[in-house]
Design a protein around this motif. Structure first.
Motif, PDB file in Angstrom:
ATOM      1  N   GLU A 111      38.544  34.547  36.040  1.00 43.29           N
ATOM      2  CA  GLU A 111      39.493  35.661  36.092  1.00 43.29           C
ATOM      3  C   GLU A 111      39.312  36.540  37.321  1.00 43.29           C
ATOM      4  N   HIS A 112      38.061  36.771  37.739  1.00 46.69           N
ATOM      5  CA  HIS A 112      37.838  37.661  38.879  1.00 46.69           C
ATOM      6  C   HIS A 112      38.396  37.054  40.164  1.00 46.69           C
ATOM      7  N   ASP A 113      38.208  35.762  40.323  1.00 48.73           N
ATOM      8  CA  ASP A 113      38.781  35.070  41.479  1.00 48.73           C
ATOM      9  C   ASP A 113      40.305  35.105  41.411  1.00 48.73           C
ATOM     10  N   LEU A 114      40.849  34.891  40.226  1.00 44.84           N
ATOM     11  CA  LEU A 114      42.306  34.907  40.053  1.00 44.84           C
ATOM     12  C   LEU A 114      42.882  36.286  40.349  1.00 44.84           C
ATOM     13  N   MET A 115      42.221  37.333  39.870  1.00 43.26           N
ATOM     14  CA  MET A 115      42.707  38.692  40.105  1.00 43.26           C
ATOM     15  C   MET A 115      42.619  39.053  41.585  1.00 43.26           C
ATOM     16  N   LEU A 116      41.531  38.639  42.234  1.00 40.22           N
ATOM     17  CA  LEU A 116      41.362  38.930  43.657  1.00 40.22           C
ATOM     18  C   LEU A 116      42.426  38.235  44.493  1.00 40.22           C
ATOM     19  N   LYS A 117      42.664  36.958  44.204  1.00 39.02           N
ATOM     20  CA  LYS A 117      43.689  36.217  44.947  1.00 39.02           C
ATOM     21  C   LYS A 117      45.075  36.819  44.710  1.00 39.02           C
ATOM     22  N   ALA A 118      45.332  37.244  43.476  1.00 40.97           N
ATOM     23  CA  ALA A 118      46.620  37.875  43.179  1.00 40.97           C
ATOM     24  C   ALA A 118      46.771  39.173  43.951  1.00 40.97           C
ATOM     25  N   GLU A 119      45.711  40.004  43.976  1.00 41.38           N
ATOM     26  CA  GLU A 119      45.754  41.300  44.662  1.00 41.38           C
ATOM     27  C   GLU A 119      46.008  41.125  46.155  1.00 41.38           C
ATOM     28  N   LYS A 120      45.402  40.106  46.722  1.00 39.29           N
ATOM     29  CA  LYS A 120      45.609  39.850  48.153  1.00 39.29           C
ATOM     30  C   LYS A 120      47.050  39.487  48.458  1.00 39.29           C
ATOM     31  N   ASN A 121      47.737  38.977  47.460  1.00 46.12           N
ATOM     32  CA  ASN A 121      49.149  38.631  47.620  1.00 46.12           C
ATOM     33  C   ASN A 121      50.063  39.702  47.014  1.00 46.12           C
ATOM     34  N   HIS A 122      49.491  40.904  46.796  1.00 46.21           N
ATOM     35  CA  HIS A 122      50.242  42.077  46.337  1.00 46.21           C
ATOM     36  C   HIS A 122      50.805  41.910  44.922  1.00 46.21           C
TER      37      HIS A 122
END
Length: 466
Positions: free
Chosen positions: A404-415
């Motif tokens: 989840e942390h990797d998924l949330m980080l990747k999502a945040e980087k893509n706004h």
């Protein structure tokens, strides 16, 4: 970035409050520095918004910070300079996000674009008219009687609950309602069961009352009754019509067993019916309260999902056997919901506007729900498993083999902002690391598709032409 180290000796909100207080006193957080928003800090520390809010409220109460409109919480200068050391500039500002997300799958948001603002303003004006000067006082202790009459009618027609208005107590939110129930049932220090996973806001209230919270597993048809039977719980908190966060329905067989358990154990069931208005498959599910013939169910309802979160209007339906106890013990408690809001809401209901609004929003949310399922299938296919897709304003995604942390980080980087489910687990080791929560109530259908497309690009590294 300043980050506290949490331990298990005291409630999280106390630990966070103590940490922030110390940083202010030592000068790490300087006078007039702005604290992060509740949402920002909860995401950064991976704790519930309730925990952050409680810590902030304590700082407010003790005068360490003040709330300024459109600015948030600001650190106040301390009278005694002796406890302030001139250290390096505070790094808490690093908690702020660089920019707002392009699409925010926040659970709990509603569709404000379709909110009947003109009608609501009309009822607010009428509530404050000269003939309604009574609403400028503290209000009836259990809540406006006219509103409680309308709620009792609504519950009978929509949830099959037959109750007298005197059984209804209005509260400013579900957590305050559970706090009152803990006092009413004398649950301090007692064993209290709840679903695992379950609503972290309620778990926080149980912890504050030093209840011994017993996690009860959930199965494909809801709460594991065998585990509950083996406990010595004085009460159990459940979401039977739409389990939070997984979304399954408690089967009728388990409902009857649960009611039997409460009768035999002389225990109580706290039924949270938080979003029963929005079911997209089959008929509405009967409430536990409508099946209760022994007075063991305390029913919780709210207007936050069905109407407006800012009203801060929830309610408890007490068993008849507890009404006298409540009135005797809480006769000096003031009503926490604004009498003006209550009267306006009563007018909104008695005219039929509330039911018209529910029917309209049910169609709008159903359409959004269908779009969300469709675009998840379109862009993500069998790379994800959709959980809890039959009702409500959120669903879960099991992104297979991912964290989840990797998924949330990747999502945040893509706004794009998506959310962890970790705070819902009472037993942290049981928490599946691949789950992500998506709320869709406050997002347009166009934004839903764009958000899922960008999530797919972020998570699965698809080329833009996919």
């Amino acid at each position: 970035m300043l980050t506290p180290i949490f331990h298990s000796d005291s409630p999280l909100y106390i630990q966070l409050y103590s940490f922030l207080k110390e940083q202010i006193e030592q000068g790490e957080l300087k006078s007039f520095a702005k604290l992060p928003s509740i949402r920002q800090l909860s995401i950064h520390l991976n704790i519930s918004k309730t925990t952050v809010e409680s810590a902030y409220q304590q700082l407010l109460a003790e005068g360490y910070v003040e709330s300024k409109p459109r600015s948030g919480l600001i650190v106040l200068p301390l009278e005694s300079e002796a406890i302030i050391r001139d250290l390096h500039p505070p790094s808490f500002s690093a908690v702020r996000l660089d920019e707002a997300p392009h699409v925010d799958f926040q659970y709990g948001d509603i569709d404000l674009a379709h909110f009947p603002i003109k009608r609501w303003k009309k009822y607010m004006r009428e509530a404050m008219s000269e003939e309604n000067f009574d609403v400028f006082h503290y209000g009836e202790k259990q809540g406006d009687q006219l509103l409680r009459i309308e709620i009792s009618k609504y519950l009978y027609g929509s949830r099959g609950i037959s109750c007298h208005p005197k059984q209804i107590v209005l509260c400013a939110g579900t957590q305050l309602a559970v706090d009152l129930i803990c006092q009413l049932l004398k649950l301090q220090g007692q064993e209290v069961a709840m679903e695992n996973p379950g609503y972290d806001g309620v778990h926080a209230i149980f912890s504050q009352h030093k209840c011994k919270t017993i996690p009860i597993s959930i199965e494909k048809d809801g709460l594991c009754i065998d585990e509950l039977t083996d406990s010595h719980a004085k009460a159990v908190y459940v979401t039977p019509s739409h389990q939070f966060p997984y979304g399954m329905v408690l089967s009728i067989q388990k409902r009857m067993k649960l009611l039997h358990w409460a009768k035999e154990a002389s225990s109580y069931i706290i039924e949270d019916d938080y979003d029963s208005e929005y079911r997209y498959e089959g008929h509405p599910i009967s409430s536990l309260k409508s099946l209760d013939t022994d007075g063991r169910v305390l029913y919780l309802g709210t207007f936050s999902k069905s109407f407006l979160p800012a009203l801060r209007t929830s309610y408890i339906v007490l068993p008849l056997s507890l009404v006298d106890t409540y009135q005797e013990n809480y006769q000096f408690h003031s009503q926490s919901v604004s009498p003006i809001f209550q009267r306006a809401l009563q007018q909104f209901m008695i005219t039929g506007d509330f039911m018209r609004h529910i029917r309209k929003m049910r169609k709008i949310y159903h359409d959004k729900h269908q779009v969300l399922l469709s675009v998840i299938n379109k862009y993500m296919g069998d790379k994800v498993e959709v959980i809890g897709e039959k009702a409500g304003l959120h669903l879960l995604l099991n992104v297979k083999g991912r964290d989840e942390h990797d998924l949330m980080l990747k999502a945040e980087k893509n706004h794009i902002r998506v959310y962890s489910t970790s705070s819902f687990w009472l037993i942290k080791k049981d928490h599946p690391r691949s789950l992500i929560m998506l709320g869709f109530g406050g997002i347009s259908t166009e934004k839903i598709e764009e958000g899922i497309r960008l999530l797919s690009l972020a998570w699965f590294e698809r080329k833009e032409g996919y």
